[in-house]
Design an enzyme around this catalytic site. Structure first.
Site, short mmCIF file in Angstrom:
data_model
loop_
_atom_site.label_atom_id
_atom_site.label_comp_id
_atom_site.label_asym_id
_atom_site.label_seq_id
_atom_site.Cartn_x
_atom_site.Cartn_y
_atom_site.Cartn_z
N THR A 44 0.83 -1.21 0.00
CA THR A 44 0.00 0.00 0.00
C THR A 44 0.85 1.25 0.00
OG1 THR A 44 -1.64 -1.27 1.23
CG2 THR A 44 -1.97 1.10 1.14
N TYR A 131 5.65 -11.89 5.51
CA TYR A 131 4.47 -11.44 4.77
C TYR A 131 4.16 -12.50 3.72
CZ TYR A 131 1.46 -8.15 2.13
OH TYR A 131 0.42 -7.53 1.49
N LYS A 159 2.17 -11.57 8.64
CA LYS A 159 1.06 -10.86 8.01
C LYS A 159 0.51 -11.82 6.97
CE LYS A 159 -0.21 -6.85 5.19
NZ LYS A 159 0.28 -5.66 4.43
N ILE A 201 -3.11 -5.66 9.66
CA ILE A 201 -2.33 -4.63 8.96
C ILE A 201 -3.22 -4.20 7.81
CG2 ILE A 201 -0.22 -4.11 7.69
CD1 ILE A 201 1.21 -6.17 9.48
#
Length: 290
Positions: A44, A131, A159, A201
């Site tokens: 992001t 991640y 994540k 998140i």
């Protein structure tokens, strides 16, 4: 330390350049609105289109602006282990609390390769969140591989962007119940926490930090009836933001509220008119726009 609502921060742009003054204001706003942590320079945050210098400047700016008020998990991934090592070392040097390291993308390492990659990075000596996002990286780290990595004291959590609720329970089994599992999917964060996760998140938290923090707090208190009310309020916004790439959608939503511009770097482009209308309607539904 790592739980609740943590915005996957956008990187604000003005006329093609990173707007560091706006970034500092956003950090202050998120702290005031109750966000439990900040995660700069992830997907992001437009990490693929930031230069190495910009990447490091954004991390350092966020760490300094946060000033220890909330933890900062610095984006530090790459499909080149040496490059990821540089990012992880920099994050440690400037005082980030942890790093977020995506599974290497495009070159498709084996599970053994994933273990070697993360174990090398863990030697830097700063906590690492894996991640796992197979939709973008193609490779899916298995719960068994994650369990091997969880044995390292510096590899503390994940994540998880699989949106597989059963995966949370399986990872509790392989990694232990102290392994920090954070959702990467706003829409399924309620189910994720019900299965043993401790936070999200979040993309949507860029524009609705207070609501997202209260949603997470309700789950933390075991009040899933209240959490479901927040879910109903936020779900249209989750859906509208992700009609097109999420960072484009959330930047448009932020621009509507006067938080930053909706500017993104190519090859991404701003959202189309129908998506704008859907986002505006969802902001009204959430009570964020009159």
């Amino acid at each position: 330390m790592f739980q609740g609502s943590m915005p996957a921060l956008v990187t604000p742009m003005t006329n093609g350049a990173v707007d560091f003054e706006v970034l500092k204001r956003l950090v202050d706003w998120h702290v005031e609105e109750g966000s439990n942590g900040l995660v700069p320079v992830g997907t992001t945050g437009e990490s693929p289109t930031l230069t190495h210098e910009e990447h490091e400047q954004v991390i350092e700016t966020v760490v300094k602006a946060a000033g220890g008020r909330v933890p900062v998990i610095a984006g530090a991934g790459s499909n080149n282990t040496a490059e990821a090592m540089r990012h992880v070392q920099h994050a440690k040097d400037v005082g980030a609390d942890a790093t977020l390291v995506v599974t290497p993308y495009y070159n498709k390492p084996t599970q053994r390769g994933l273990i070697a990659h993360y174990e090398a990075l863990a030697e830097v000596g700063i906590p690492i969140f894996i991640y796992n996002i197979p939709g973008r990286s193609v490779v899916d780290m298995t719960p068994e591989t994650m369990g091997e990595l969880a044995k390292h004291p510096m590899i503390i959590g994940v994540k998880d962007a699989t949106a597989d609720m059963a995966r949370v329970s399986r990872q509790r089994e392989t990694c232990g119940t102290d392994f920090v599992q954070m959702s990467a999917e706003d829409a399924s964060a309620l189910g994720f926490n019900a299965h043993g996760g401790v936070g999200c998140i979040s993309v949507t938290a860029n524009v609705a930090p207070k609501l997202c923090a209260e949603f997470q707090a309700a789950m933390g208190a075991g009040d899933y009836t209240e959490a479901l009310a927040y879910q109903d309020r936020l779900m249209p916004l989750h859906n509208a933001i992700f009609t097109e790439p999420g960072l484009c959608g959330v930047k448009y939503a932020m621009s509507v509220l006067g938080l930053c511009s909706d500017e993104v770097r190519l090859p991404l482009v701003g959202v189309d008119e129908s998506t704008k209308a859907a986002i505006e309607a969802a902001l009204r539904h959430a009570g964020l726009l009159s």
